[in-house]
Design an enzyme around this catalytic site. Structure first.
Site, PDB file in Angstrom:
ATOM      1  N   GLU A   1      26.900  28.395  -2.927  1.00  0.00           N
ATOM      2  CA  GLU A   1      28.006  28.378  -1.973  1.00  0.00           C
ATOM      3  C   GLU A   1      29.077  27.331  -2.275  1.00  0.00           C
ATOM      4  OE1 GLU A   1      28.798  30.359   0.306  1.00  0.00           O
ATOM      5  OE2 GLU A   1      27.054  31.423   1.046  1.00  0.00           O
TER       6      GLU A   1
ATOM      7  N   SER B   1     -20.529  23.572  42.417  1.00  0.00           N
ATOM      8  CA  SER B   1     -21.472  22.448  42.326  1.00  0.00           C
ATOM      9  C   SER B   1     -20.991  21.321  41.424  1.00  0.00           C
ATOM     10  CB  SER B   1     -22.818  22.957  41.790  1.00  0.00           C
ATOM     11  OG  SER B   1     -23.387  23.909  42.662  1.00  0.00           O
TER      12      SER B   1
END
Length: 697
Positions: free
Chosen positions: A88, A348
């Site tokens: 690029e 419990s």
């Protein structure tokens, strides 16, 4: 004639080059007078949630429904950056935003060929276009890009400009930025890209919609291969590497973004909506493993069951895994509900703390004998889960076997108010129906707590009775300590009492194929088979597990030992090697029952504020199904109804009509005709009646 045309073309090209250079110079003078660029919209990124090591747990789209994740040049594979520059903008680090050489070359080619041969856009010019969201191919549009590029270069560093490109570059659809693209197409962070993957991401922004690999696979592959050849020609990679990279597969579809710890992630984002990066104490690998475990196990247990799992670091109180449901997107299991913070009956699971308070008060020892026989406290007559009585047992056996009657007796001695008060002291606020005071029913789950509450309490047991707040924001504890706002640990039990409890729980019977004694754990089952629990700890971690239906419906046979305990042990296996539990602290008495002092040899049951009255024959009660519950049914599958108390024989009625039953049994099998409501009644030999209404689904 041809020579004359060429001479005029050359003159025109030279004139254009001179004019262009003069224009650039003039623009640069203009830029000097301009202020900094407006980057408000460019700074709008996806909110992300990270784990303790910076790994992505969850990402959210931006306000305009874009995936645009924060990213910097240091977080990307450097070969990707090298190929990006080669393809690029190879003079990115030397030009001032506009590459004069490329611009003049493009101008010459245009003048000579009367058409565009190559472009002259730099990365900075592309960033200028992306920041403004406009892409004009006209001469005025190009000049505007040049002006904005020069402005960017004047006020930002090259690294900052590159970061903008990495964040804003388009990759097709609503994917913007290299990090979002890497996750969407490859399911990995951009620092871990292969050469072929990096090349594809270099190629896509040039024509993001026409090269989307999920829609235009062949075009994407051709563009990728072109980048690889250009990189090889530029010397960024070797030709052999380029050829190998060309053989890599190109993705055919987009992948889903990570959605780990979704309940906790959403809660964090809602708590701080202006924050874009949230870092949690969660360990991504552990979170993923436990989410998979919850999903797999609940599928084996039932269609509408969900599960929640919390994993805690005992030393720091950090939450390293928070699984709120068996499947966040599973509507049938109410997956969007975070069951780790839902108030439920703990069954419990509070018994260890009841006995721990007795140990701490000096009124009991693990080897103290206690009676497991029928008893009544006013109108309250507790029963064991197996509806049997075990006679004289040690408190060690009573807790290991989770017997109900001894636990209620001990709670009667220490006082339910004291138990609730101790929880409140360490930051756990128990919920009671209609704000009623604590009662003996606490021993068997007659109280509301969350999985987070239980994890807090059991982490305290693992720490020798010392409770610290659990936290899930990374660095939160250090910040509180730095500013002097961190509260010191609080004691839920004394070190000796906590060790007595741990010494009992480590010998609890493990699930099938699991080894005994490697961790201390307790299970629990709430009334009506609505909740199954298992909470355990070793020397490093505490894990809390809940299984049930989020809508509170009953699930016949859902018990902690069978449903939650296997998940608990499997969770510890996925956490890694277990760390041994701590040894006995100073003051712990390891003795047999005969060696105990007389007051501790047998538990004294009298003298409590709720003095027990004489044993009375309990009235008949329907123990399953609970009143106003919903019961899942399957075609041609019978249901079992159960009763407790009363005098045999029992008579059962459905909607007022008697059904066949064995008068010597306290349960009956019934085959329903289909879904709907039914009224169930049971009558004992003395004419006492209990009734419930249930819905069959």
């Amino acid at each position: 004639m041809i020579g004359k045309v060429l001479r005029w073309s050359a003159v025109a090209a030279c004139a254009f080059i001179v004019l262009t250079a003069a224009t650039v110079a003039g623009l640069y003078v203009t830029v000097v007078r301009m202020g900094p660029p407006q980057l408000a919209e460019a700074s709008d990124v996806s909110t992300i949630v990270l784990d303790r090591k910076g790994r992505l747990l969850r990402a959210f789209t931006t306000k305009d429904d874009r995936w645009r994740l924060p990213i910097g040049p240091d977080e990307v594979d450097q070969r990707y950056l090298a190929m990006l520059m080669a393809f690029e903008d190879k003079r990115f680090y030397s030009h001032p935003g506009v590459d004069a050489r490329s611009l003049m070359r493009a101008a010459w080619q245009l003048a000579v060929s009367q058409r565009i041969i190559s472009g002259a856009s730099t990365l900075t010019m592309q960033v200028a276009r992306l920041v403004e969201g406009r892409h004009e191919r006209t001469a005025s549009g190009k000049l505007h890009q040049i002006l904005k590029a020069l402005q960017l270069e004047r006020h930002l560093s090259k690294k900052e400009i590159l970061a903008l490109y990495l964040r804003l570059a388009p990759f097709g659809g609503n994917i913007e930025g290299v990090r979002a693209a890497s996750l969407a197409y490859f399911g990995k962070e951009p620092r871990h890209l292969s050469l072929g993957q990096a090349a594809l991401l270099v190629a896509l922004p040039q024509s993001p919609e026409m090269r989307r690999p999920d829609r235009h696979f062949k075009a994407a592959r051709i563009a990728r291969d072109r980048v690889l050849m250009r990189a090889a020609s530029a010397g960024v990679i070797s030709r052999a590497e380029a050829l190998r990279a060309q053989s890599e597969p190109v993705p055919h579809a987009r992948l889903a973004f990570p959605k780990l710890a979704p309940h906790l992630a959403e809660a964090e984002v809602m708590a701080a909506p202006g924050k874009t990066v949230h870092t949690l104490t969660i360990d991504r690998n552990v979170q993923s493993a436990l989410e998979t475990l919850a999903e797999e196990q609940t599928k084996l247990l039932g269609q509408r069951l969900s599960a929640a799992i919390l994993a805690i670091d005992n030393e720091t109180g950090e939450v390293i895994a928070h699984v709120g449901s068996a499947g966040y997107l599973d509507d049938a299991r109410f997956g969007a509900i975070d069951m780790a913070n839902a108030v439920r009956s703990p069954g419990s699971t509070l018994k260890p703390f009841i006995y721990g308070l007795a140990f701490e008060a000096g009124i009991a020892h693990p080897e103290t004998l206690i009676e497991d026989r029928p008893v009544r406290f006013g109108t309250y007559a507790p029963k064991n889960f197996d509806e049997d009585f075990h006679g004289t047992v040690t408190i060690r056996d009573a807790l290991a076997q989770s017997l109900n009657i001894p636990a209620v007796k001990v709670l009667n001695a220490v006082g339910p108010g004291r138990l609730a008060g101790r929880f409140r002291k360490v930051g756990v606020e128990a919920a009671f129906p209609d704000d009623t005071p604590p009662t003996l029913a606490m021993a068997l789950g007659g109280v509301g707590l969350t999985l987070h509450d239980l994890a807090t309490l059991y982490t305290g047991l693992a720490r020798g009775g010392s409770v610290i707040p659990l936290h899930h924001r990374l660095g939160e504890a250090a910040q509180l300590l730095l500013h002097g706002k961190q509260s010191p640990p609080k004691s839920v039990l004394s070190p000796v009492a906590a060790w007595y409890v741990t010494d009992i729980l480590k010998d609890a019977p493990p699930p099938l194929n699991a080894k005994k004694g490697r961790l201390a754990y307790k299970t629990g089952t709430s009334y009506g088979y609505r909740d199954a629990w298992a909470i355990g700890y070793d020397g490093r971690h505490t894990v809390a597990v809940w299984v049930g239906r989020p809508d509170g419906a009953s699930t016949p046979g859902l018990v902690g030992r069978l449903a939650a305990a296997p998940i608990l042990f499997d969770a510890f296996a996925r956490l890694g090697e277990l760390k041994p539990l701590a040894g006995p602290p100073s003051g712990a008495v390891q003795a047999t029952g005969s060696e105990l002092p007389p007051p501790l040899k047998r538990f004294r049951e009298g003298g409590s504020e709720l003095a027990q009255g004489p044993f009375l024959e309990p009235r008949v009660l329907i123990s399953f199904p609970p009143d106003r519950s919903e019961v899942e049914t399957e075609p041609d599958a019978p249901l079992m109804f159960k009763a407790s108390g009363g005098v045999l024989p029992l008579t059962w009625l459905v909607d007022g009509a008697p059904i066949d039953s064995d008068p010597r049994q306290r349960q009956v099998v019934f085959e329903p005709s289909g879904p709907g409501f039914l009224k169930l009644s049971v009558i004992d030999a003395k004419g006492r009646v209990d009734r419930v209404t249930v819905r069959l689904k």
